[in-house]
Design a protein around this motif. Structure first.
Motif, PDB file in Angstrom:
ATOM      1  N   THR A  89      13.826  39.843 -18.292  1.00  0.00           N
ATOM      2  CA  THR A  89      13.870  39.082 -19.543  1.00  0.00           C
ATOM      3  C   THR A  89      15.316  38.817 -19.951  1.00  0.00           C
ATOM      4  N   ASN A  90      15.480  38.256 -21.158  1.00  0.00           N
ATOM      5  CA  ASN A  90      16.791  37.972 -21.753  1.00  0.00           C
ATOM      6  C   ASN A  90      17.655  37.148 -20.793  1.00  0.00           C
ATOM      7  N   ASP A  91      18.879  37.572 -20.510  1.00  0.00           N
ATOM      8  CA  ASP A  91      19.763  36.783 -19.649  1.00  0.00           C
ATOM      9  C   ASP A  91      19.528  37.035 -18.162  1.00  0.00           C
ATOM     10  N   GLN A  92      18.647  37.967 -17.826  1.00  0.00           N
ATOM     11  CA  GLN A  92      18.502  38.380 -16.428  1.00  0.00           C
ATOM     12  C   GLN A  92      18.023  37.263 -15.500  1.00  0.00           C
ATOM     13  N   PRO A  93      17.049  36.418 -15.879  1.00  0.00           N
ATOM     14  CA  PRO A  93      16.669  35.321 -14.983  1.00  0.00           C
ATOM     15  C   PRO A  93      17.841  34.400 -14.651  1.00  0.00           C
ATOM     16  N   ALA A  94      18.697  34.124 -15.634  1.00  0.00           N
ATOM     17  CA  ALA A  94      19.851  33.259 -15.383  1.00  0.00           C
ATOM     18  C   ALA A  94      20.872  33.939 -14.482  1.00  0.00           C
ATOM     19  N   VAL A  95      21.136  35.234 -14.720  1.00  0.00           N
ATOM     20  CA  VAL A  95      22.084  35.967 -13.875  1.00  0.00           C
ATOM     21  C   VAL A  95      21.584  35.985 -12.434  1.00  0.00           C
ATOM     22  N   ALA A  96      20.289  36.273 -12.259  1.00  0.00           N
ATOM     23  CA  ALA A  96      19.720  36.327 -10.911  1.00  0.00           C
ATOM     24  C   ALA A  96      19.853  34.984 -10.200  1.00  0.00           C
ATOM     25  N   LYS A  97      19.552  33.912 -10.911  1.00  0.00           N
ATOM     26  CA  LYS A  97      19.655  32.580 -10.313  1.00  0.00           C
ATOM     27  C   LYS A  97      21.086  32.280  -9.895  1.00  0.00           C
ATOM     28  N   ARG A  98      22.040  32.637 -10.726  1.00  0.00           N
ATOM     29  CA  ARG A  98      23.435  32.313 -10.432  1.00  0.00           C
ATOM     30  C   ARG A  98      23.979  33.159  -9.285  1.00  0.00           C
ATOM     31  N   VAL A  99      23.528  34.418  -9.196  1.00  0.00           N
ATOM     32  CA  VAL A  99      23.907  35.244  -8.045  1.00  0.00           C
ATOM     33  C   VAL A  99      23.391  34.605  -6.760  1.00  0.00           C
ATOM     34  N   GLU A 100      22.166  34.112  -6.813  1.00  0.00           N
ATOM     35  CA  GLU A 100      21.583  33.445  -5.649  1.00  0.00           C
ATOM     36  C   GLU A 100      22.346  32.168  -5.306  1.00  0.00           C
ATOM     37  N   LEU A 101      22.668  31.370  -6.318  1.00  0.00           N
ATOM     38  CA  LEU A 101      23.409  30.134  -6.084  1.00  0.00           C
ATOM     39  C   LEU A 101      24.789  30.398  -5.494  1.00  0.00           C
ATOM     40  N   GLU A 102      25.393  31.536  -5.868  1.00  0.00           N
ATOM     41  CA  GLU A 102      26.705  31.893  -5.348  1.00  0.00           C
ATOM     42  C   GLU A 102      26.646  32.544  -3.976  1.00  0.00           C
ATOM     43  N   GLY A 103      25.433  32.671  -3.422  1.00  0.00           N
ATOM     44  CA  GLY A 103      25.290  33.219  -2.080  1.00  0.00           C
ATOM     45  C   GLY A 103      25.599  34.683  -1.978  1.00  0.00           C
ATOM     46  N   ALA A 104      25.310  35.442  -3.068  1.00  0.00           N
ATOM     47  CA  ALA A 104      25.602  36.873  -3.080  1.00  0.00           C
ATOM     48  C   ALA A 104      24.338  37.716  -3.190  1.00  0.00           C
ATOM     49  N   GLY A 105      23.175  37.093  -3.068  1.00  0.00           N
ATOM     50  CA  GLY A 105      21.943  37.850  -3.183  1.00  0.00           C
ATOM     51  C   GLY A 105      20.732  36.955  -3.108  1.00  0.00           C
ATOM     52  N   VAL A 106      19.559  37.580  -3.247  1.00  0.00           N
ATOM     53  CA  VAL A 106      18.272  36.889  -3.205  1.00  0.00           C
ATOM     54  C   VAL A 106      17.516  37.226  -4.479  1.00  0.00           C
ATOM     55  N   ARG A 107      16.873  36.230  -5.040  1.00  0.00           N
ATOM     56  CA  ARG A 107      16.134  36.398  -6.298  1.00  0.00           C
ATOM     57  C   ARG A 107      14.641  36.470  -6.005  1.00  0.00           C
ATOM     58  N   VAL A 108      13.967  37.431  -6.642  1.00  0.00           N
ATOM     59  CA  VAL A 108      12.509  37.541  -6.566  1.00  0.00           C
ATOM     60  C   VAL A 108      11.980  37.524  -7.997  1.00  0.00           C
ATOM     61  N   PRO A 109      11.467  36.386  -8.489  1.00  0.00           N
ATOM     62  CA  PRO A 109      10.955  36.353  -9.861  1.00  0.00           C
ATOM     63  C   PRO A 109       9.862  37.385 -10.079  1.00  0.00           C
ATOM     64  N   LEU A 110       9.822  37.928 -11.286  1.00  0.00           N
ATOM     65  CA  LEU A 110       8.865  38.984 -11.603  1.00  0.00           C
ATOM     66  C   LEU A 110       7.427  38.507 -11.389  1.00  0.00           C
ATOM     67  N   SER A 111       7.172  37.236 -11.668  1.00  0.00           N
ATOM     68  CA  SER A 111       5.813  36.706 -11.510  1.00  0.00           C
ATOM     69  C   SER A 111       5.368  36.685 -10.054  1.00  0.00           C
ATOM     70  N   ARG A 112       6.319  36.753  -9.122  1.00  0.00           N
ATOM     71  CA  ARG A 112       5.989  36.721  -7.692  1.00  0.00           C
ATOM     72  C   ARG A 112       6.262  38.049  -7.001  1.00  0.00           C
ATOM     73  N   LEU A 113       6.494  39.081  -7.787  1.00  0.00           N
ATOM     74  CA  LEU A 113       6.886  40.356  -7.197  1.00  0.00           C
ATOM     75  C   LEU A 113       5.705  41.035  -6.514  1.00  0.00           C
ATOM     76  N   ARG A 114       5.802  41.128  -5.201  1.00  0.00           N
ATOM     77  CA  ARG A 114       4.872  41.893  -4.385  1.00  0.00           C
ATOM     78  C   ARG A 114       5.689  42.625  -3.328  1.00  0.00           C
ATOM     79  N   ALA A 115       5.123  43.673  -2.777  1.00  0.00           N
ATOM     80  CA  ALA A 115       5.879  44.495  -1.831  1.00  0.00           C
ATOM     81  C   ALA A 115       6.321  43.679  -0.620  1.00  0.00           C
ATOM     82  N   ASP A 116       5.449  42.765  -0.122  1.00  0.00           N
ATOM     83  CA  ASP A 116       5.832  41.993   1.064  1.00  0.00           C
ATOM     84  C   ASP A 116       6.970  41.031   0.765  1.00  0.00           C
ATOM     85  N   ARG A 117       6.945  40.417  -0.423  1.00  0.00           N
ATOM     86  CA  ARG A 117       8.047  39.514  -0.804  1.00  0.00           C
ATOM     87  C   ARG A 117       9.361  40.286  -0.955  1.00  0.00           C
TER      88      ARG A 117
END
Length: 390
Positions: free
Chosen positions: A305-333
């Protein structure tokens, strides 16, 4: 520096749990609303309590968290300067910026009119969410004979505006010159985290030499056992060892740990563990995100929540990580995301590029220099108890 508690008549000792629990257990807009409700109480406590402490100690200025919208009104009432510090992505839209608000997981709008319109709507939502806190602030402004604050931008210092967010994560140019003294703009400071923290007991002997994955959901939105359970399930499928910091579990059913390979603690010596980690799984709160990037460690971001979705997206855009939205969180993902982060050298290179940006930004020392310059080197005032200047 001396410490003084304020507002105990508004937020009595022991009552923070009541305000904090809805934030810790909610997600999405519900958590944002719960945060705003808590801040309304904090606003009342600050406006009622800080003037009395100023009368006792005599502040040269105030350093105000950007989402403490009452800071400007208190400073104006006391007749002293104030500086604004955003420990996260700034909430204020700078002129000409095509960046979305810090709670929307979008890229820059660029010339796309639909995205620009969506950004404008997002900033409008931010004003609506801030309104109850501003109403509380303006009650005190009325009593003190001051003009009301009407927007989030009204509450930001024109003297000094700083953020912990690296320029890249704030969608700013990391090569641009910082604002000159007296010039409007935001100073990007990099990490403001303390390098000399009290030691935390930790079972170092349990680390087995496997690739280490550090897991933290921070200390605010961390009371979600099902998220930890999914993370631990994903870790069980990989040849890694997890270190999971719960941030103090507060009752209820604790996350199940099926494998004794993983280490689950209330608190870990976070900097030391991250320094050994191959990856960090986080809710993308700014502090843990900055700490991982400052160590050059890539992330799997599961924003809540709060600023976390935006931070996660920007980390992904900067090529420093992978984002897994909470709505899609499953162990295989999550397993797939972790494999990507562990195996892709480009993501580690992206994290190390941001590591260099964070280190070059100046951090705590530059922040202190900027505050001293902004307040004009006012003569230090030493309180009667002999503590440091305030």
């Amino acid at each position: 520096m001396p410490f003084r508690a304020v507002g105990s008549d508004v937020v009595p000792v022991g009552s923070w749990e009541r305000l904090w629990t809805p934030i810790a257990e909610a997600t999405g807009l519900g958590a944002i609303r719960a945060t705003a409700a808590a801040h309304r109480q904090v606003t009342r406590a600050m406006c009622a309590g800080i003037p009395a402490v100023h009368e006792e100690l005599g502040f040269d200025g105030l350093l105000v968290d950007e989402i403490q919208f009452q800071g400007r009104t208190i400073a104006d009432h006391l007749g002293i300067p104030f500086a604004t510090l955003a420990p996260f992505i700034p909430t204020v839209r700078t002129p000409g910026s095509d960046a979305p608000p810090p709670f929307l997981p979008f890229d820059r709008a660029g010339a796309n009119p639909a995205k620009r319109l969506l950004n404008r709507a997002g900033y409008g939502v931010l004003e609506v969410l801030a309104r109850p806190v501003m109403q509380e602030t303006n009650e005190f402004a009325r009593r003190w004979g001051l003009a009301p604050v009407r927007s989030v931008s009204d509450t930001v210092s024109s003297l000094l505006h700083m953020t912990q967010a690296p320029a890249s994560l704030a969608f700013a140019d990391p090569c641009a010159d910082p604002p000159a003294p007296g010039e409007r703009g935001i100073h990007h400071l990099g990490s403001l985290l303390d390098d000399e923290r009290p030691s935390v007991p930790f079972p170092w002997a349990r680390l087995d030499g496997c690739p280490l994955v550090y897991v933290s959901l921070g200390t605010l939105q961390n009371q979600r056992p099902e998220i930890y359970a999914t993370i631990l399930d994903a870790l069980d499928r990989l040849p890694v060892q997890g270190v999971v910091s719960l941030g103090r579990w507060r009752g209820g059913e604790a996350p199940p740990v099926r494998s004794d390979r993983h280490v689950v603690v209330d608190f870990a010596p976070q900097q030391e563990v991250i320094a050994r980690a191959a990856a960090v799984v986080t809710h993308a709160g700014m502090n843990t995100t900055i700490e991982a990037l400052a160590a050059g460690v890539p992330l799997v971001a599961v924003p809540i929540t709060n600023d976390q979705p935006a931070v996660a997206k920007r980390v992904e855009l900067e090529g420093a990580g992978v984002r897994v939205p909470l709505s899609r969180l499953r162990a295989d993902r999550l397993e797939a995301a972790l494999r990507t982060v562990l195996d892709d050298p480009a993501l580690r290179a992206g994290a190390r590029r941001l590591q260099g940006e964070i280190r070059a930004a100046g951090g705590v020392t530059r922040a202190a220099d900027l505050v001293e310059q902004a307040f004009g080197g006012a003569a230090a005032k030493v309180p009667d108890d002999g503590a440091a200047p305030v």
